[in-house]
Scaffold this motif. Structure first.
Motif, PDB file in Angstrom:
ATOM      1  N   THR A   3      36.670 142.103 116.320  1.00 43.21           N
ATOM      2  CA  THR A   3      35.706 141.458 116.393  1.00 43.21           C
ATOM      3  C   THR A   3      34.944 141.455 117.331  1.00 43.21           C
ATOM      4  O   THR A   3      35.389 141.121 118.507  1.00 43.21           O
ATOM      5  CB  THR A   3      35.842 139.847 116.146  1.00 43.21           C
ATOM      6  OG1 THR A   3      36.891 140.129 114.925  1.00 43.21           O
ATOM      7  CG2 THR A   3      34.478 139.566 115.299  1.00 43.21           C
ATOM      8  N   GLU A   4      33.838 142.558 117.662  1.00 47.24           N
ATOM      9  CA  GLU A   4      33.325 142.780 118.807  1.00 47.24           C
ATOM     10  C   GLU A   4      31.843 141.734 118.908  1.00 47.24           C
ATOM     11  O   GLU A   4      30.269 141.659 117.664  1.00 47.24           O
ATOM     12  CB  GLU A   4      32.434 144.342 118.471  1.00 47.24           C
ATOM     13  CG  GLU A   4      31.532 143.830 119.889  1.00 47.24           C
ATOM     14  CD  GLU A   4      31.060 145.394 120.221  1.00 47.24           C
ATOM     15  OE1 GLU A   4      30.061 145.524 120.988  1.00 47.24           O
ATOM     16  OE2 GLU A   4      31.018 146.131 119.139  1.00 47.24           O
ATOM     17  N   ILE A   5      31.770 141.304 119.405  1.00 49.57           N
ATOM     18  CA  ILE A   5      30.425 139.960 119.142  1.00 49.57           C
ATOM     19  C   ILE A   5      28.976 140.494 120.190  1.00 49.57           C
ATOM     20  O   ILE A   5      29.111 141.054 120.944  1.00 49.57           O
ATOM     21  CB  ILE A   5      30.511 138.596 120.305  1.00 49.57           C
ATOM     22  CG1 ILE A   5      31.758 138.073 119.901  1.00 49.57           C
ATOM     23  CG2 ILE A   5      29.403 137.224 120.279  1.00 49.57           C
ATOM     24  CD1 ILE A   5      31.769 137.804 118.271  1.00 49.57           C
ATOM     25  N   HIS A  26      28.947 143.142 127.020  1.00 49.85           N
ATOM     26  CA  HIS A  26      28.573 141.595 127.719  1.00 49.85           C
ATOM     27  C   HIS A  26      29.129 140.102 127.918  1.00 49.85           C
ATOM     28  O   HIS A  26      29.745 139.837 127.029  1.00 49.85           O
ATOM     29  CB  HIS A  26      26.845 142.032 127.642  1.00 49.85           C
ATOM     30  CG  HIS A  26      26.487 143.292 127.660  1.00 49.85           C
ATOM     31  ND1 HIS A  26      26.059 144.071 128.696  1.00 49.85           N
ATOM     32  CD2 HIS A  26      26.281 144.431 126.713  1.00 49.85           C
ATOM     33  CE1 HIS A  26      25.787 145.317 128.845  1.00 49.85           C
ATOM     34  NE2 HIS A  26      25.986 145.291 127.533  1.00 49.85           N
ATOM     35  N   PRO A  27      28.654 139.720 128.612  1.00 51.52           N
ATOM     36  CA  PRO A  27      29.327 138.050 128.815  1.00 51.52           C
ATOM     37  C   PRO A  27      27.834 137.314 128.296  1.00 51.52           C
ATOM     38  O   PRO A  27      27.027 136.262 128.598  1.00 51.52           O
ATOM     39  CB  PRO A  27      29.196 137.929 130.085  1.00 51.52           C
ATOM     40  CG  PRO A  27      28.047 138.340 131.019  1.00 51.52           C
ATOM     41  CD  PRO A  27      28.159 139.836 130.490  1.00 51.52           C
ATOM     42  N   LEU A 162      34.145 144.294 130.241  1.00 47.42           N
ATOM     43  CA  LEU A 162      34.620 143.204 129.009  1.00 47.42           C
ATOM     44  C   LEU A 162      34.919 141.949 129.244  1.00 47.42           C
ATOM     45  O   LEU A 162      35.525 141.666 130.219  1.00 47.42           O
ATOM     46  CB  LEU A 162      36.187 143.994 129.754  1.00 47.42           C
ATOM     47  CG  LEU A 162      37.500 144.623 128.191  1.00 47.42           C
ATOM     48  CD1 LEU A 162      38.124 143.146 127.937  1.00 47.42           C
ATOM     49  CD2 LEU A 162      36.520 144.892 127.119  1.00 47.42           C
ATOM     50  N   ASN A 163      34.667 141.587 128.042  1.00 46.27           N
ATOM     51  CA  ASN A 163      34.388 140.008 127.588  1.00 46.27           C
ATOM     52  C   ASN A 163      35.702 139.773 126.321  1.00 46.27           C
ATOM     53  O   ASN A 163      35.189 139.822 125.318  1.00 46.27           O
ATOM     54  CB  ASN A 163      33.103 140.005 127.299  1.00 46.27           C
ATOM     55  CG  ASN A 163      32.094 140.056 129.004  1.00 46.27           C
ATOM     56  OD1 ASN A 163      32.026 139.147 129.340  1.00 46.27           O
ATOM     57  ND2 ASN A 163      31.964 141.081 129.038  1.00 46.27           N
ATOM     58  N   ILE A 164      36.010 138.867 126.841  1.00 45.54           N
ATOM     59  CA  ILE A 164      36.966 138.058 125.762  1.00 45.54           C
ATOM     60  C   ILE A 164      37.323 136.488 125.456  1.00 45.54           C
ATOM     61  O   ILE A 164      37.119 136.256 126.152  1.00 45.54           O
ATOM     62  CB  ILE A 164      38.682 138.786 125.669  1.00 45.54           C
ATOM     63  CG1 ILE A 164      39.358 138.704 124.609  1.00 45.54           C
ATOM     64  CG2 ILE A 164      38.526 138.658 126.951  1.00 45.54           C
ATOM     65  CD1 ILE A 164      40.617 139.757 124.657  1.00 45.54           C
ATOM     66  N   ALA A 165      36.857 136.449 124.233  1.00 48.47           N
ATOM     67  CA  ALA A 165      37.277 134.631 124.651  1.00 48.47           C
ATOM     68  C   ALA A 165      38.111 134.712 123.129  1.00 48.47           C
ATOM     69  O   ALA A 165      38.128 135.238 121.601  1.00 48.47           O
ATOM     70  CB  ALA A 165      35.483 134.230 123.364  1.00 48.47           C
ATOM     71  N   PHE A 175      42.434 127.767 124.983  1.00 45.11           N
ATOM     72  CA  PHE A 175      41.452 129.062 125.102  1.00 45.11           C
ATOM     73  C   PHE A 175      41.091 129.522 125.960  1.00 45.11           C
ATOM     74  O   PHE A 175      41.503 129.074 127.439  1.00 45.11           O
ATOM     75  CB  PHE A 175      39.346 128.513 124.467  1.00 45.11           C
ATOM     76  CG  PHE A 175      39.055 128.413 125.371  1.00 45.11           C
ATOM     77  CD1 PHE A 175      37.846 128.450 126.269  1.00 45.11           C
ATOM     78  CD2 PHE A 175      38.522 126.609 125.722  1.00 45.11           C
ATOM     79  CE1 PHE A 175      37.604 127.961 127.115  1.00 45.11           C
ATOM     80  CE2 PHE A 175      38.390 125.908 126.416  1.00 45.11           C
ATOM     81  CZ  PHE A 175      37.554 126.869 127.434  1.00 45.11           C
ATOM     82  N   TYR A 176      40.767 130.801 126.220  1.00 50.02           N
ATOM     83  CA  TYR A 176      40.539 132.043 127.194  1.00 50.02           C
ATOM     84  C   TYR A 176      39.348 132.330 126.989  1.00 50.02           C
ATOM     85  O   TYR A 176      39.014 133.442 126.310  1.00 50.02           O
ATOM     86  CB  TYR A 176      41.704 132.841 127.301  1.00 50.02           C
ATOM     87  CG  TYR A 176      42.154 133.719 127.975  1.00 50.02           C
ATOM     88  CD1 TYR A 176      41.732 133.917 129.438  1.00 50.02           C
ATOM     89  CD2 TYR A 176      41.661 135.201 127.444  1.00 50.02           C
ATOM     90  CE1 TYR A 176      41.672 135.366 130.790  1.00 50.02           C
ATOM     91  CE2 TYR A 176      41.929 136.347 128.636  1.00 50.02           C
ATOM     92  CZ  TYR A 176      41.895 136.317 129.604  1.00 50.02           C
ATOM     93  OH  TYR A 176      41.963 137.421 131.025  1.00 50.02           O
ATOM     94  N   LEU A 177      37.769 132.139 127.808  1.00 50.85           N
ATOM     95  CA  LEU A 177      36.874 133.076 128.115  1.00 50.85           C
ATOM     96  C   LEU A 177      37.482 133.640 129.846  1.00 50.85           C
ATOM     97  O   LEU A 177      37.636 132.853 131.040  1.00 50.85           O
ATOM     98  CB  LEU A 177      35.825 131.841 127.914  1.00 50.85           C
ATOM     99  CG  LEU A 177      34.870 132.458 128.554  1.00 50.85           C
ATOM    100  CD1 LEU A 177      34.563 133.954 127.454  1.00 50.85           C
ATOM    101  CD2 LEU A 177      33.921 131.777 128.915  1.00 50.85           C
ATOM    102  N   ASN A 178      36.670 135.411 129.593  1.00 47.04           N
ATOM    103  CA  ASN A 178      36.831 135.796 130.947  1.00 47.04           C
ATOM    104  C   ASN A 178      36.197 137.335 130.603  1.00 47.04           C
ATOM    105  O   ASN A 178      36.307 138.336 129.650  1.00 47.04           O
ATOM    106  CB  ASN A 178      38.581 136.313 130.381  1.00 47.04           C
ATOM    107  CG  ASN A 178      39.148 137.357 131.853  1.00 47.04           C
ATOM    108  OD1 ASN A 178      39.123 138.718 131.919  1.00 47.04           O
ATOM    109  ND2 ASN A 178      38.956 136.371 133.123  1.00 47.04           N
ATOM    110  N   GLU A 179      36.090 137.015 131.900  1.00 43.17           N
ATOM    111  CA  GLU A 179      35.340 138.763 131.787  1.00 43.17           C
ATOM    112  C   GLU A 179      36.030 139.458 133.267  1.00 43.17           C
ATOM    113  O   GLU A 179      35.961 139.348 133.955  1.00 43.17           O
ATOM    114  CB  GLU A 179      33.628 138.621 132.699  1.00 43.17           C
ATOM    115  CG  GLU A 179      32.583 139.577 132.625  1.00 43.17           C
ATOM    116  CD  GLU A 179      31.237 139.532 133.102  1.00 43.17           C
ATOM    117  OE1 GLU A 179      31.023 140.802 132.622  1.00 43.17           O
ATOM    118  OE2 GLU A 179      31.414 138.299 133.508  1.00 43.17           O
TER     119      GLU A 179
END
Length: 346
Positions: A3-5, A26-27, A162-165, A175-179
């Motif tokens: 899933t791309e936000i 992007h964040p 590269l951003n991921i949640a 949860f894990y929020l990372n850039e």
């Protein structure tokens, strides 16, 4: 299916669950510490920088982190030629958000910490990140004493990161929020003992690992990163897995000319009894075929009963091939970077 936000949105709902999990170029997620459920001791926040001088053969790293039970501050120097590491760290217990790490990776900010042996300061202004770190008592691999660096990392205008949640299956409030920002151009100075070196534009490159989250108690993760020039074009790798439920998205990507080329699942194969034996890195779609040749293992262990960590961050060279989204085949030949296995219980 990943899933791309594609638009700015709040990260968490009122129950502390991620509203929409996935990855982004992007964040876009907006982190609000007050929305995290589980108490202040469960919240983890960190800024980690690694800068590798591809031409001269060394790396420096710096960390400021608030891990709930403890704040960790760390500095290291990795000498590729001598295959040795010098490092120091410090702990402060029960910081609970007092360190001052910014809630956003995009806003201008500054955070600093110091004791008599270690000084760290991270300052962000626009596309520049100013990293200042010093340990006057650190003995370096060549026998000199004292490390002090003042480095500016510049992000290319319009560059993608590269951003991921994602969250954990066993607890969706964790949860894990990372850039990860690769290919940051490095300029500035580094002093080793009595010797001062001016970084030349294009020889040293940085990566930022910016993370916020609430974790489950025990985790093992794998991460690899590299940044540099490939035929004078910025090139980077960000590869990682093992941390949270990655079914909504992986955090694996090739970065070429500051554009993300997204990958699916990636696996590192290596000798658990000897991290300095060669690793192989491959993806499920056949787009990534790399060998990682280790030089030095930056290892550390921490054990304070409820808090335990066993880390192996191995620095060396990536060689092999990767395929971009349009089918272009790229060849890597001894690109400096690192790969790691980290176990944490906290």
């Amino acid at each position: 299916m990943q899933t791309e936000i594609r638009q700015v949105q709040a990260l968490l709902d009122k129950k502390g669950h991620i509203i929409q999990e996935g990855w982004a170029r992007h964040p876009y997620w907006k982190y609000d510490r007050s929305m995290v459920k589980g108490g202040a001791l469960a919240i983890k926040e960190w800024d980690y920088y690694a800068v590798i001088n591809q031409q001269q053969g060394y790396a420096v790293t710096a960390t400021i982190s608030d891990l709930g039970y403890a704040a960790l501050f760390a500095l290291s120097y990795i000498d590729f030629n001598a295959a040795k590491v010098s490092q120091t760290d410090a702990l402060a217990f029960f910081p609970r958000g007092s360190i001052g790490l910014a809630p956003s990776s995009t806003e201008d900010s500054q955070v600093s910490w110091a004791n008599k042996n270690l000084r760290l300061a991270f300052i962000k202004r626009g596309r520049e990140r100013h990293i200042m770190a010093a340990c006057p008592t650190l003995e370096l691999p060549d026998g000199s004493v004292g490390l002090d660096y003042d480095i500016t990392l510049t992000e290319a205008e319009g560059a993608q990161s590269l951003n991921i949640a994602t969250s954990w299956k066993e607890n969706r409030k964790a949860f894990y929020l990372n850039e990860k920002i690769n290919c940051l151009k490095a300029t500035g100075t580094i002093r080793r003992g009595m010797e001062t070196e001016q970084l030349l534009l294009g020889e040293a490159w940085g990566v930022l690992d910016w993370g916020r989250g609430r974790w489950t108690y025990q985790n093992t993760w794998y991460w690899a990163s590299a940044s540099g020039l490939l035929e004078n074009i910025p090139f980077g790798l960000n590869l990682g897995y093992g941390f949270s439920d990655r079914s909504p998205a992986s955090e694996n990507a090739v970065i070429y000319n500051n554009y993300i080329h997204k990958l699916g699942e990636v696996v590192f194969s290596f000798d658990q009894d000897n991290f300095l034996n060669p690793w192989t890195v491959r993806d499920a779609e056949g787009r990534l075929n790399l060998v990682f040749d280790p030089l030095v293992d930056r290892s550390s262990k921490t054990n304070f009963l409820v808090i335990k960590s066993d880390q192996h961050q191995v620095f060396g060279y990536f060689s092999g091939t990767c395929i971009l989204d349009d089918g272009t085949l790229l060849q890597l030949d001894r690109l400096s970077g690192f790969a790691e296995q980290v176990y944490n219980r906290w």
